[in-house]
Scaffold this motif. Structure first.
Motif, PDB file in Angstrom:
ATOM      1  N   PHE A  34       3.381  -0.665 -55.900  1.00  0.00           N
ATOM      2  CA  PHE A  34       4.327  -1.179 -55.017  1.00  0.00           C
ATOM      3  C   PHE A  34       3.677  -1.602 -53.676  1.00  0.00           C
ATOM      4  CE2 PHE A  34       4.829   3.554 -54.743  1.00  0.00           C
ATOM      5  CZ  PHE A  34       4.858   3.470 -53.436  1.00  0.00           C
ATOM      6  N   ASP A  35       4.294  -2.213 -53.113  1.00  0.00           N
ATOM      7  CA  ASP A  35       3.795  -2.692 -51.617  1.00  0.00           C
ATOM      8  C   ASP A  35       4.558  -2.069 -50.532  1.00  0.00           C
ATOM      9  OD1 ASP A  35       6.078  -3.976 -51.861  1.00  0.00           O
ATOM     10  OD2 ASP A  35       5.495  -6.026 -52.171  1.00  0.00           O
ATOM     11  N   ARG A  36       4.237  -2.425 -49.304  1.00  0.00           N
ATOM     12  CA  ARG A  36       4.714  -1.945 -48.228  1.00  0.00           C
ATOM     13  C   ARG A  36       6.301  -2.257 -47.976  1.00  0.00           C
ATOM     14  NH1 ARG A  36       1.105   0.329 -44.831  1.00  0.00           N
ATOM     15  NH2 ARG A  36      -1.045   0.133 -45.352  1.00  0.00           N
ATOM     16  N   GLU A  37       6.722  -3.283 -48.707  1.00  0.00           N
ATOM     17  CA  GLU A  37       7.966  -3.934 -48.443  1.00  0.00           C
ATOM     18  C   GLU A  37       8.799  -2.800 -48.996  1.00  0.00           C
ATOM     19  OE1 GLU A  37      10.671  -7.993 -49.183  1.00  0.00           O
ATOM     20  OE2 GLU A  37       8.614  -7.892 -49.702  1.00  0.00           O
ATOM     21  N   PHE A  38       8.392  -2.412 -50.396  1.00  0.00           N
ATOM     22  CA  PHE A  38       9.045  -1.746 -51.166  1.00  0.00           C
ATOM     23  C   PHE A  38       9.268  -0.048 -50.467  1.00  0.00           C
ATOM     24  CE2 PHE A  38       9.307   1.671 -54.112  1.00  0.00           C
ATOM     25  CZ  PHE A  38      10.613   1.678 -54.964  1.00  0.00           C
ATOM     26  N   ASN A  39       8.045   0.113 -49.779  1.00  0.00           N
ATOM     27  CA  ASN A  39       8.098   1.336 -49.251  1.00  0.00           C
ATOM     28  C   ASN A  39       9.026   1.736 -48.306  1.00  0.00           C
ATOM     29  OD1 ASN A  39       6.392   4.196 -48.895  1.00  0.00           O
ATOM     30  ND2 ASN A  39       6.065   2.925 -46.862  1.00  0.00           N
ATOM     31  N   GLU A  40       9.521   0.401 -47.614  1.00  0.00           N
ATOM     32  CA  GLU A  40      10.304   0.411 -46.428  1.00  0.00           C
ATOM     33  C   GLU A  40      11.756   1.210 -47.038  1.00  0.00           C
ATOM     34  OE1 GLU A  40      10.247  -0.239 -43.088  1.00  0.00           O
ATOM     35  OE2 GLU A  40       8.240  -0.344 -43.567  1.00  0.00           O
ATOM     36  N   THR A  41      11.907   0.930 -48.281  1.00  0.00           N
ATOM     37  CA  THR A  41      13.342   1.404 -48.699  1.00  0.00           C
ATOM     38  C   THR A  41      13.075   2.956 -49.139  1.00  0.00           C
ATOM     39  OG1 THR A  41      12.674   1.446 -51.249  1.00  0.00           O
ATOM     40  CG2 THR A  41      13.566  -0.789 -50.099  1.00  0.00           C
ATOM     41  N   LEU A  42      12.005   3.574 -48.830  1.00  0.00           N
ATOM     42  CA  LEU A  42      11.960   5.015 -49.017  1.00  0.00           C
ATOM     43  C   LEU A  42      11.938   5.796 -47.737  1.00  0.00           C
ATOM     44  CD1 LEU A  42       8.925   5.047 -51.470  1.00  0.00           C
ATOM     45  CD2 LEU A  42      11.249   4.734 -52.156  1.00  0.00           C
ATOM     46  N   LYS A  43      11.892   4.967 -46.522  1.00  0.00           N
ATOM     47  CA  LYS A  43      12.193   5.705 -45.292  1.00  0.00           C
ATOM     48  C   LYS A  43      13.400   6.436 -45.058  1.00  0.00           C
ATOM     49  CE  LYS A  43       8.835   3.042 -42.168  1.00  0.00           C
ATOM     50  NZ  LYS A  43       8.933   2.279 -40.958  1.00  0.00           N
ATOM     51  N   GLY A  44      13.224   7.497 -44.634  1.00  0.00           N
ATOM     52  CA  GLY A  44      14.418   8.473 -44.404  1.00  0.00           C
ATOM     53  C   GLY A  44      15.036   8.841 -45.396  1.00  0.00           C
ATOM     54  N   VAL A  45      14.381   8.730 -46.840  1.00  0.00           N
ATOM     55  CA  VAL A  45      15.066   9.249 -48.252  1.00  0.00           C
ATOM     56  C   VAL A  45      14.224  10.399 -48.585  1.00  0.00           C
ATOM     57  CG1 VAL A  45      15.451   8.417 -50.459  1.00  0.00           C
ATOM     58  CG2 VAL A  45      15.911   6.899 -48.403  1.00  0.00           C
ATOM     59  N   ARG A  53      13.274   6.335 -57.141  1.00  0.00           N
ATOM     60  CA  ARG A  53      13.357   4.787 -56.608  1.00  0.00           C
ATOM     61  C   ARG A  53      12.264   4.295 -57.260  1.00  0.00           C
ATOM     62  NH1 ARG A  53      16.214   3.833 -50.788  1.00  0.00           N
ATOM     63  NH2 ARG A  53      18.064   5.079 -51.213  1.00  0.00           N
ATOM     64  N   ILE A  54      10.959   4.971 -57.195  1.00  0.00           N
ATOM     65  CA  ILE A  54       9.734   4.516 -57.690  1.00  0.00           C
ATOM     66  C   ILE A  54       9.916   4.408 -59.294  1.00  0.00           C
ATOM     67  CG2 ILE A  54       7.391   5.012 -58.086  1.00  0.00           C
ATOM     68  CD1 ILE A  54       7.611   6.175 -55.013  1.00  0.00           C
ATOM     69  N   LEU A  55      10.370   5.388 -59.724  1.00  0.00           N
ATOM     70  CA  LEU A  55      10.457   5.270 -61.509  1.00  0.00           C
ATOM     71  C   LEU A  55      11.302   4.053 -61.820  1.00  0.00           C
ATOM     72  CD1 LEU A  55      10.875   9.043 -62.093  1.00  0.00           C
ATOM     73  CD2 LEU A  55       8.912   7.826 -62.269  1.00  0.00           C
ATOM     74  N   ARG A  56      12.354   3.934 -61.041  1.00  0.00           N
ATOM     75  CA  ARG A  56      13.384   2.834 -61.394  1.00  0.00           C
ATOM     76  C   ARG A  56      12.762   1.443 -61.159  1.00  0.00           C
ATOM     77  NH1 ARG A  56      17.463   5.897 -58.914  1.00  0.00           N
ATOM     78  NH2 ARG A  56      17.299   4.901 -56.946  1.00  0.00           N
ATOM     79  N   LEU A  57      11.826   1.398 -60.228  1.00  0.00           N
ATOM     80  CA  LEU A  57      10.968   0.160 -60.099  1.00  0.00           C
ATOM     81  C   LEU A  57      10.077  -0.251 -61.330  1.00  0.00           C
ATOM     82  CD1 LEU A  57       9.965  -2.018 -57.934  1.00  0.00           C
ATOM     83  CD2 LEU A  57       8.261  -0.329 -57.209  1.00  0.00           C
ATOM     84  N   GLY A  58       9.724   0.880 -61.934  1.00  0.00           N
ATOM     85  CA  GLY A  58       8.835   0.670 -62.893  1.00  0.00           C
ATOM     86  C   GLY A  58       9.454   0.941 -64.150  1.00  0.00           C
ATOM     87  N   GLY A  59      10.751   0.967 -64.134  1.00  0.00           N
ATOM     88  CA  GLY A  59      11.546   0.950 -65.535  1.00  0.00           C
ATOM     89  C   GLY A  59      11.180   2.352 -66.354  1.00  0.00           C
ATOM     90  N   ARG A  60      10.917   3.347 -65.274  1.00  0.00           N
ATOM     91  CA  ARG A  60      10.405   4.701 -66.094  1.00  0.00           C
ATOM     92  C   ARG A  60      11.410   5.867 -65.750  1.00  0.00           C
ATOM     93  NH1 ARG A  60       4.496   6.167 -66.516  1.00  0.00           N
ATOM     94  NH2 ARG A  60       5.266   7.238 -68.283  1.00  0.00           N
ATOM     95  N   GLU A  61      12.629   5.929 -65.283  1.00  0.00           N
ATOM     96  CA  GLU A  61      13.396   6.498 -64.647  1.00  0.00           C
ATOM     97  C   GLU A  61      13.894   7.720 -65.786  1.00  0.00           C
ATOM     98  OE1 GLU A  61      16.326   3.045 -65.115  1.00  0.00           O
ATOM     99  OE2 GLU A  61      14.155   3.507 -65.143  1.00  0.00           O
ATOM    100  N   ASN A  62      13.683   7.236 -67.397  1.00  0.00           N
ATOM    101  CA  ASN A  62      14.124   8.042 -68.523  1.00  0.00           C
ATOM    102  C   ASN A  62      13.027   8.608 -68.938  1.00  0.00           C
ATOM    103  OD1 ASN A  62      16.785   7.662 -67.873  1.00  0.00           O
ATOM    104  ND2 ASN A  62      16.729   5.667 -68.785  1.00  0.00           N
ATOM    105  N   ASP A  63      11.771   8.465 -68.682  1.00  0.00           N
ATOM    106  CA  ASP A  63      10.457   8.907 -69.311  1.00  0.00           C
ATOM    107  C   ASP A  63      10.049  10.457 -68.777  1.00  0.00           C
ATOM    108  OD1 ASP A  63      10.527   6.378 -70.284  1.00  0.00           O
ATOM    109  OD2 ASP A  63       8.591   5.672 -69.338  1.00  0.00           O
TER     110      ASP A  63
END
Length: 216
Positions: A34-45, A53-63
């Motif tokens: 992932f890039d810095r733009e996606f990383n902005e969505t992690l700020k304050g979380v 959120r990272i696992l959902r990005l990669g479609g691995r949230e259920n793995d």
């Protein structure tokens, strides 16, 4: 106003870069770049929600099981802690030491409401523990930002009503948490991003007590 409550990352010191590097390394290990733009969505979380959120990005949230996710979050944190181990007072953002000193001299209570479980350690390394009357971090709350719990706990610890507090944040989730707590929100960053804050400073070097009080 009787109290000022600060976020840590991006307000007191810029450890956001270290979070990015640690999350990026974990993502690459999992095959989720992932890039810095996606990383902005992690700020304050919170750490847990960031991982989700990272696992959902990669479609691995259920793995992964809950226990495996816990180990992944711990692996990221251990990497992050190793990266920040050399933080010193030189890493305090411009103007913050003067601002904290001015608040103390003016008789305001000063607290911290951080999404980081390492807030105490980082603040100690910065040499700023004495500047805060109380620190609430992610290890002591149930719900992460944008839930207001961390700010409400800080206000309670300072024995100040939320309506008499100024919250200072650099993330959208943090501004939402401040408002949900019933506090006045000051943003640090891009005014076009932190649109919900009552007052926004593009960087901490222009954050002063006089400027904040003038707007309040």
């Amino acid at each position: 106003m009787k109290a000022f409550i600060f976020d840590l990352d991006g307000v007191i010191t810029d450890s956001a870069e270290y979070h990015y590097l640690a999350w990026k390394a974990l993502g690459e290990d999992l095959g989720i770049p992932f890039d810095r733009e996606f990383n902005e969505t992690l700020k304050g979380v919170s750490r847990t929600e960031s991982l989700e959120r990272i696992l959902r990005l990669g479609g691995r949230e259920n793995d992964f099981s809950v226990e495996e996710k816990g180990r992944l979050a711990t692996k990221k944190n251990e990497h992050y802690v190793s990266l920040i181990s050399n933080i010193t007072s030189a890493d305090i953002l411009p103007g913050i030491e003067v601002f904290l000193s001015d608040l103390k001299e003016a008789g305001y209570k000063v607290g911290m409401a951080s999404a980081s479980k390492n807030a105490q350690m980082v603040t100690h390394q910065l040499g700023l523990l004495d500047a805060f009357d109380h620190i609430v971090d992610a290890a002591t709350v149930t719900d992460s930002k944008p839930h207001p719990e961390v700010f409400l706990k800080a206000a309670a610890a300072l024995q100040v009503e939320p309506k008499d507090c100024v919250g200072i944040e650099d993330a959208v989730a943090g501004i939402e948490a401040i408002h949900a707590a019933g506090m006045f929100a000051v943003g640090i960053g891009d005014p076009e991003v932190l649109t919900e804050a009552e007052l926004v400073f593009t960087d901490t070097s222009i954050l002063t007590l006089d400027h904040v009080l003038a707007r309040i």
